[in-house]
Design a protein around this motif. Sequence first.
Motif, PDB file in Angstrom:
ATOM      1  N   LEU A   1      -5.143  -1.573  -5.682  1.00 59.00           N
ATOM      2  CA  LEU A   1      -4.743  -2.815  -5.015  1.00 59.00           C
ATOM      3  C   LEU A   1      -3.484  -2.608  -4.174  1.00 59.00           C
ATOM      4  N   VAL A   2      -2.515  -1.882  -4.717  1.00 62.35           N
ATOM      5  CA  VAL A   2      -1.275  -1.614  -3.975  1.00 62.35           C
ATOM      6  C   VAL A   2      -1.582  -0.788  -2.727  1.00 62.35           C
ATOM      7  N   VAL A   3      -2.460   0.205  -2.852  1.00 59.38           N
ATOM      8  CA  VAL A   3      -2.854   1.016  -1.691  1.00 59.38           C
ATOM      9  C   VAL A   3      -3.488   0.120  -0.625  1.00 59.38           C
ATOM     10  N   ARG A   4      -4.392  -0.760  -1.049  1.00 59.05           N
ATOM     11  CA  ARG A   4      -5.069  -1.660  -0.108  1.00 59.05           C
ATOM     12  C   ARG A   4      -4.056  -2.595   0.561  1.00 59.05           C
ATOM     13  N   LEU A   5      -3.132  -3.136  -0.217  1.00 55.45           N
ATOM     14  CA  LEU A   5      -2.116  -4.041   0.346  1.00 55.45           C
ATOM     15  C   LEU A   5      -1.221  -3.303   1.342  1.00 55.45           C
ATOM     16  N   ASN A   6      -0.828  -2.078   1.007  1.00 57.80           N
ATOM     17  CA  ASN A   6       0.013  -1.294   1.925  1.00 57.80           C
ATOM     18  C   ASN A   6      -0.732  -0.965   3.208  1.00 57.80           C
ATOM     19  N   ARG A   7      -2.010  -0.670   3.078  1.00 51.74           N
ATOM     20  CA  ARG A   7      -2.809  -0.263   4.228  1.00 51.74           C
ATOM     21  C   ARG A   7      -3.171  -1.440   5.136  1.00 51.74           C
ATOM     22  N   ASP A   8      -3.537  -2.564   4.518  1.00 54.37           N
ATOM     23  CA  ASP A   8      -4.119  -3.659   5.289  1.00 54.37           C
ATOM     24  C   ASP A   8      -3.147  -4.773   5.684  1.00 54.37           C
ATOM     25  N   PHE A   9      -1.992  -4.809   5.051  1.00 56.76           N
ATOM     26  CA  PHE A   9      -1.061  -5.915   5.327  1.00 56.76           C
ATOM     27  C   PHE A   9       0.343  -5.397   5.543  1.00 56.76           C
TER      28      PHE A   9
END
Length: 161
Positions: free
Chosen positions: A41-49
């Motif tokens: 989730l942290v990876v996705r948040l860093n990547r997408d937002f």
Amino acid sequence: MDYTLAILFSMLQLLSVSMAAPLPVEVVKMKSKVKWMAEQLVVRLNRDFEVPAGLTLSPPADDLDGLSSIVTILEGYNSLISDSLIGVSQVKVDISSLTGFLSQWRQGHCSEQRPKLSVPGVLQELQRRKKFIHTVSMEALMRVKEFLNLLLKNLNHLETC
């Protein structure tokens, strides 16, 4: 004789302190799965937002107080994230999966169910500002990331119901 007894007692005490009971395998597996889900989730948040310029989060992150508070906080932030933001649907699904897993774990492994927790102050403040949907959504996303990073550093809080 007294000296030998004192040494023996000291050694036994040292041994009992250093040999804490190992965690059950199922707890280790649960913590491992939560760690993996939170990291993804942290990876996705860093990547997408991207954090909007000038956005700072104060006061600091919410407190971790066992499974109940973790679920309450994540569900609260998830409810504030607008579906209209581009790319947010998978993040919301991932947060729901994590909270669902934690809730299911709690139901199966916590004999005493804690009462429904009150919503933390930061979350209450965001809920009051819901009309500013995009600003609140971005702050909620950033707070989820901050909270997950705190959880990743304190996985031992998962052992508390």
